[in-house]
Motif scaffolding. Structure first.
Motif, PDB file in Angstrom:
ATOM      1  N   GLN A   1      40.281   5.443  68.133  1.00 42.27           N
ATOM      2  CA  GLN A   1      41.623   5.483  68.715  1.00 42.27           C
ATOM      3  C   GLN A   1      41.543   5.778  70.208  1.00 42.27           C
ATOM      4  O   GLN A   1      40.980   6.802  70.613  1.00 42.27           O
ATOM      5  CB  GLN A   1      42.483   6.544  68.019  1.00 42.27           C
ATOM      6  CG  GLN A   1      43.888   6.658  68.590  1.00 42.27           C
ATOM      7  CD  GLN A   1      44.850   7.405  67.695  1.00 42.27           C
ATOM      8  OE1 GLN A   1      44.849   7.210  66.488  1.00 42.27           O
ATOM      9  NE2 GLN A   1      45.670   8.270  68.282  1.00 42.27           N
TER      10      GLN A   1
ATOM     11  N   ARG B   1      49.455   0.165  68.607  1.00 36.21           N
ATOM     12  CA  ARG B   1      50.595   0.205  67.700  1.00 36.21           C
ATOM     13  C   ARG B   1      51.213  -1.164  67.474  1.00 36.21           C
ATOM     14  O   ARG B   1      52.288  -1.255  66.855  1.00 36.21           O
ATOM     15  CB  ARG B   1      51.640   1.199  68.202  1.00 36.21           C
ATOM     16  CG  ARG B   1      51.092   2.627  68.371  1.00 36.21           C
ATOM     17  CD  ARG B   1      52.166   3.651  68.534  1.00 36.21           C
ATOM     18  NE  ARG B   1      53.042   3.730  67.373  1.00 36.21           N
ATOM     19  CZ  ARG B   1      53.967   4.674  67.200  1.00 36.21           C
ATOM     20  NH1 ARG B   1      54.119   5.620  68.136  1.00 36.21           N
ATOM     21  NH2 ARG B   1      54.744   4.677  66.147  1.00 36.21           N
TER      22      ARG B   1
ATOM     23  N   GLN C   1      41.379   4.427  64.266  1.00 33.96           N
ATOM     24  CA  GLN C   1      42.561   3.723  63.770  1.00 33.96           C
ATOM     25  C   GLN C   1      42.122   2.647  62.799  1.00 33.96           C
ATOM     26  O   GLN C   1      40.968   2.186  62.812  1.00 33.96           O
ATOM     27  CB  GLN C   1      43.340   3.091  64.928  1.00 33.96           C
ATOM     28  CG  GLN C   1      44.131   4.083  65.750  1.00 33.96           C
ATOM     29  CD  GLN C   1      45.120   3.386  66.675  1.00 33.96           C
ATOM     30  OE1 GLN C   1      44.878   3.265  67.870  1.00 33.96           O
ATOM     31  NE2 GLN C   1      46.230   2.925  66.117  1.00 33.96           N
TER      32      GLN C   1
ATOM     33  N   LEU D   1      50.192   7.670  59.200  1.00 30.51           N
ATOM     34  CA  LEU D   1      51.031   7.379  60.369  1.00 30.51           C
ATOM     35  C   LEU D   1      50.927   5.895  60.668  1.00 30.51           C
ATOM     36  O   LEU D   1      49.918   5.418  61.191  1.00 30.51           O
ATOM     37  CB  LEU D   1      50.580   8.217  61.568  1.00 30.51           C
ATOM     38  CG  LEU D   1      50.559   9.730  61.319  1.00 30.51           C
ATOM     39  CD1 LEU D   1      49.917  10.462  62.478  1.00 30.51           C
ATOM     40  CD2 LEU D   1      51.962  10.255  61.062  1.00 30.51           C
TER      41      LEU D   1
ATOM     42  N   GLU E   1      55.574   7.889  58.354  1.00 31.21           N
ATOM     43  CA  GLU E   1      54.835   9.067  58.797  1.00 31.21           C
ATOM     44  C   GLU E   1      54.727  10.100  57.681  1.00 31.21           C
ATOM     45  O   GLU E   1      54.610  11.287  57.941  1.00 31.21           O
ATOM     46  CB  GLU E   1      55.486   9.684  60.042  1.00 31.21           C
ATOM     47  CG  GLU E   1      56.953  10.057  59.880  1.00 31.21           C
ATOM     48  CD  GLU E   1      57.537  10.707  61.132  1.00 31.21           C
ATOM     49  OE1 GLU E   1      56.843  10.714  62.173  1.00 31.21           O
ATOM     50  OE2 GLU E   1      58.662  11.217  61.046  1.00 31.21           O
TER      51      GLU E   1
ATOM     52  N   ARG F   1      47.351   5.242  62.588  1.00 33.21           N
ATOM     53  CA  ARG F   1      46.811   6.081  63.646  1.00 33.21           C
ATOM     54  C   ARG F   1      46.069   7.276  63.056  1.00 33.21           C
ATOM     55  O   ARG F   1      46.279   7.649  61.897  1.00 33.21           O
ATOM     56  CB  ARG F   1      47.935   6.579  64.568  1.00 33.21           C
ATOM     57  CG  ARG F   1      48.758   5.458  65.157  1.00 33.21           C
ATOM     58  CD  ARG F   1      49.723   5.912  66.231  1.00 33.21           C
ATOM     59  NE  ARG F   1      50.672   6.935  65.820  1.00 33.21           N
ATOM     60  CZ  ARG F   1      51.737   6.703  65.058  1.00 33.21           C
ATOM     61  NH1 ARG F   1      51.988   5.478  64.600  1.00 33.21           N
ATOM     62  NH2 ARG F   1      52.571   7.683  64.751  1.00 33.21           N
TER      63      ARG F   1
ATOM     64  N   GLU G   1      46.691  12.714  66.315  1.00 31.27           N
ATOM     65  CA  GLU G   1      48.145  12.783  66.491  1.00 31.27           C
ATOM     66  C   GLU G   1      48.675  14.198  66.279  1.00 31.27           C
ATOM     67  O   GLU G   1      49.721  14.560  66.812  1.00 31.27           O
ATOM     68  CB  GLU G   1      48.831  11.818  65.529  1.00 31.27           C
ATOM     69  CG  GLU G   1      48.546  10.349  65.799  1.00 31.27           C
ATOM     70  CD  GLU G   1      49.107   9.873  67.134  1.00 31.27           C
ATOM     71  OE1 GLU G   1      50.329   9.967  67.329  1.00 31.27           O
ATOM     72  OE2 GLU G   1      48.307   9.409  67.968  1.00 31.27           O
TER      73      GLU G   1
ATOM     74  N   ASN H   1      49.799  16.434  69.230  1.00 32.74           N
ATOM     75  CA  ASN H   1      51.053  16.198  69.954  1.00 32.74           C
ATOM     76  C   ASN H   1      52.115  17.262  69.676  1.00 32.74           C
ATOM     77  O   ASN H   1      53.207  17.200  70.243  1.00 32.74           O
ATOM     78  CB  ASN H   1      51.622  14.826  69.578  1.00 32.74           C
ATOM     79  CG  ASN H   1      50.718  13.694  70.033  1.00 32.74           C
ATOM     80  OD1 ASN H   1      50.005  13.823  71.024  1.00 32.74           O
ATOM     81  ND2 ASN H   1      50.735  12.589  69.305  1.00 32.74           N
TER      82      ASN H   1
END
Length: 798
Positions: free
Chosen positions: A39, A45, A95, A123, A137, A164, A169, A172
């Motif tokens: 990733q 995406r 990913q 995700l 998600e 993902r 992630e 975040n």
């Protein structure tokens, strides 16, 4: 990077019938292609960006997990063996893109096409023919997208699911100060709706997987179809065989079809219609209530038959044709949990399940993942559930570190009289309290409750596993009140009030109520408790001097059988210790299980076996087969003792859910059956003492051992019992007994003796012969003596 080229053959599509008016379903399971790449800082995406990304591509299977596809492609070693699982660590930062093509199905006038995913981990951005369909998600719930207007009019459609990295992630989000940062992998999981165990637990490896782990299908939705049907039972009278039944139903219906058709409600038992009614369909939502005479109620195991009815709601036109229908199997029963906030000697309180007004003594197990890679769950499920029936479990607690089981699990429990305690999928942490996370949980609770609430086996919703306790684990002297926690006290509770008023809700397991928090937080105050503690001698005061009513977790370590060890370890590591020591080799430490390759939290877990062996036998053997026997013996005696101790205290003690039935991975643990379905000695000992009517011997009080008979049925039981010393062959006790309905009785007493020995209990209940045993005397015992006694026990012949 090297590229793999994949050619996908034309597939045969499976068309599945529908029961709710949604039309047919086109299965998209089978062969897909799987691309993967590290990733980047800005994750990929979209297909457009993916085309510019260097990646590798291999064949994949759906339902599936990426680890299984990597293994099939020869890119990793089998993660179930030794310490190979750590090879998966680099892939946590990758990913993945699942892709396939499928032809456009024929759609009749007004029909819509819904793309449905049983489980996306996790995700995801979903694309069809270069257009974004939507996002997902949450691994734990189903996802559906209307794709009618995105299908090619003719020819193939290209479907892509881009995933993902959940680990990346998770960075975040801002974590709250209650997170156990650094000590476990829980903080990575708190904001991402994956199965909590995926990040590593003391019973399962770290496998932060990805994949389309349940079925994918294109469902053809008719213009008229049911959107929700909920069958409820508000009250029953078991003596009079009466039930008050209500069905709520809603449907999607074109306006022009209103005022024309009949809504028919029909209930059948063994093919015979026992209730039928109809009314003109002039709106999209109805509620119909009725009294049912001669009702056959649904009962948990031991207390009666788990009677099921075929329930149908149908829309029928004037010519008698069915335009839409919803068919399912339901049970007529009420369920309640009588619970106080605390229990004290002066005010004993309560924690007791009632079904149809009858008190139910709970004896069962905690249900953990049947596989750490959940795409394999469906193929393993039946074999594990059969063991629960064999052991006469009347409840399974679906632990909060797991996924939510599918209908097949609950169908089995419905049919076999197994009550289900369902934790929501959170555990051992304090989850975010913000609006964003609350919305994720609202979506999840809504999806799960609507899916499962018609199952009669489902008896309890619980907010989480041990989150009330976890709030103080990382805060030192600062000990906040868990009743201020938003997710379990408000978000879930308020939504269940709306969606499922038929079942009790427990905010957390164990639940630290306002009264408990105000009363000094002594764990003896808890009506329901997880009884782990120091894991010392199983008859220590920690286990016996308890005031709690219900134990929902309690366990003892037991080494797997030799043949299983030879499957899970490399040849050189089957023997666990470094020469001349009890220092465990690295593979045994991995199987302990470690949260992470570099974690130290669980490095002492294998020592539980040696310490517990020493508690019973004084010393632990270093010869592996003798160590296995000694470890399994201690586990078996401990688990048998726990069940007997709680049953003998009926109804001051109201239930025991021991840990646990089976491992979800090749590990060394508390389970009584390992991942390969190889049963440890404890399996047979527990099975022996979980029969509906059982005779057992308690530890001596005031110089005498009580001989106790317990009856977990709604009929009186009569029997005889004889107790013999296996060494002297002396008959120590003989007598007859009558056990009242759903009760217990003390049959008699055996004088306490200082001598060590094994007492064989031979008894018959209503003519059915059974056996049990009691290990007499004080520890430590000699292992060779126990081996001699064990060979004389009927349970050893199994």
């Amino acid at each position: 990077m090297k590229h793999y080229i994949l050619y996908i053959a034309i597939l045969t599509f499976l068309f599945l019938p529908s029961t709710d008016g949604r039309g047919q379903s086109v299965s998209l399971n089978g062969t897909w292609e799987l691309s993967f790449w590290e990733q980047p800082a800005t994750p990929v995406r979209s297909p457009e960006v993916l085309r510019q990304t260097e990646c590798r591509t291999i064949t994949a299977t759906v339902p599936g997990n990426v680890e299984l596809d990597l293994l099939a492609a020869g890119l990793i070693h089998d993660p179930m063996i030794g310490s190979n699982v750590w090879e998966m660590r680099p892939y946590e930062g990758y990913q993945w893109c699942y892709a396939r093509t499928f032809p456009t199905p024929a759609l009749a006038d007004g029909q819509r096409a819904s793309l449905r995913f049983g489980g996306i981990d996790c995700l995801a951005d979903i694309w069809l023919n270069g257009t974004k369909v939507g996002e997902a998600e949450n691994m734990l719930i189903e996802h559906a997208f209307d794709v009618t207007d995105l299908l090619n009019g003719s020819g193939d459609n290209t479907l892509q699911v881009i995933l993902r990295s959940a680990v990346i992630e998770s960075q975040n989000y801002l974590l709250n100060p209650y997170s156990n940062k650094g000590s476990t992998a829980n903080p990575e999981s708190e904001n991402v709706r994956k199965a909590p165990h995926s990040y590593g637990w003391d019973i399962l490896p770290r496998l932060v997987s990805a994949g389309l782990w349940r079925s994918v299908e294109l469902q053809i939705v008719n213009p008229m179809h049911f959107t929700d049907v909920f069958w409820m039972v508000s009250r029953v009278d078991a003596g009079k065989k009466q039930a008050r039944v209500k069905v709520d139903y809603q449907l999607r219906i074109p306006f022009r079809e209103l005022d024309k058709h009949q809504a028919v409600v029909r209930l059948k038992r063994n093919g015979k219609v026992v209730h039928e009614s109809s009314q003109l369909l002039y709106t999209h939502a109805y509620a119909h209530s009725f009294n049912l005479e001669n009702a056959e109620l649904w009962w948990p195991r031991g207390y009666g038959e788990p009677a099921l009815y075929d329930a149908e709601v149908a829309i029928v036109d004037s010519a008698g044709r069915t335009l839409a229908s919803d068919r399912r199997r339901i049970g007529l029963r009420t369920v309640a949990l009588e619970m106080t906030e605390i229990t004290t000697p002066e005010q004993p309180g309560e924690f007791c399940f009632r079904v149809n007004g009858e008190k139910i003594f709970i004896k069962g197990s905690n249900w953990v993942p049947v596989d750490a890679l959940h795409s394999r769950d469906a193929s393993l499920l039946k074999g594990v559930l059969d063991m629960a029936v064999d052991m006469n479990c009347n409840m399974l607690r679906c632990w909060g570190g797991n996924v939510y089981e599918d209908h097949a699990f609950f169908d089995f429990c419905d049919e076999n009289g197994i009550l289900v305690w369902q934790d929501f999928a959170m555990g051992c942490s304090v989850y975010p309290q913000d609006d964003g996370f609350a919305k994720k949980i609202e979506q999840e609770v809504r999806a799960v409750a609507l899916k499962l609430r018609n199952h009669p086996s489902l008896a309890l919703w619980a907010g989480n596993n041990e989150n009330d306790e976890a709030i103080s684990w990382s805060t030192g002297d600062f000990d906040p009140d868990p009743n201020r926690e938003r997710i379990s006290r408000r978000t879930i509770s308020e939504l269940l009030f709306e969606l499922d008023p038929t079942r009790p809700y427990l905010p957390s397991s164990p639940y630290r109520s306002p009264a408990y928090y105000a009363g000094g937080q002594d764990q003896h105050l808890l009506p329901e408790r997880h009884l782990w503690g120091p894991r010392g001698y199983y008859k220590a005061p920690f286990y016996t001097d308890v005031h709690n009513h219900f134990v929902s977790e309690i366990g003892y370590h037991g080494c797997p059988n030799r043949e299983s060890l030879e499957k899970m370890f490399t040849k050189d590591c089957v023997y666990p210790w470094k020469k001349g020591t009890f220092e465990w080799n690295d593979e045994w430490q991995t199987k302990a299980s470690r949260y992470h390759q570099y974690a130290t939290n669980t490095l002492g877990r294998n020592n539980l076996m040696t310490n517990q062996i020493r508690a019973l036998f004084g010393e632990a053997p270093t010869e592996l087969d003798k160590f296995i026997f000694a470890s399994q013996t201690v586990q078996a005696e401990a688990m048998k003792y726990f069940v007997e101790f709680w049953r003998a205290g009926k109804f001051r003690r109201t239930g025991i859910l021991w840990w646990n039935l089976r491992d979800g991975w090749p590990v060394v643990s508390d389970a009584v059956t390992d991942y390969y379905n190889s049963k440890k000695m404890a399996y047979y000992y527990i099975r022996q003492v979980q029969v509906d009517a059982c005779v057992m011997i308690g530890d001596a009080r005031e110089g005498n051992h009580p001989v106790v008979a317990v009856n977990d049925t709604r009929t009186e039981k009569r029997g005889t019992v004889t107790v013999r010393d296996l060494d002297t062959r002396e008959t120590l006790f003989s007598g007859r007994f009558v056990i009242p309905v759903n009760g217990k009785t003390t049959v008699g007493y055996i004088p306490e003796t200082a001598a060590q020995g094994m007492w064989l209990i031979e008894y018959a209940v209503d003519g059915e012969k059974r056996t049990n045993h009691y290990l007499a005397g004080k520890a430590p015992f000699r292992l060779q003596d126990y081996e001699r006694w064990y060979k004389q026990l009927p349970v050893s012949k199994r």
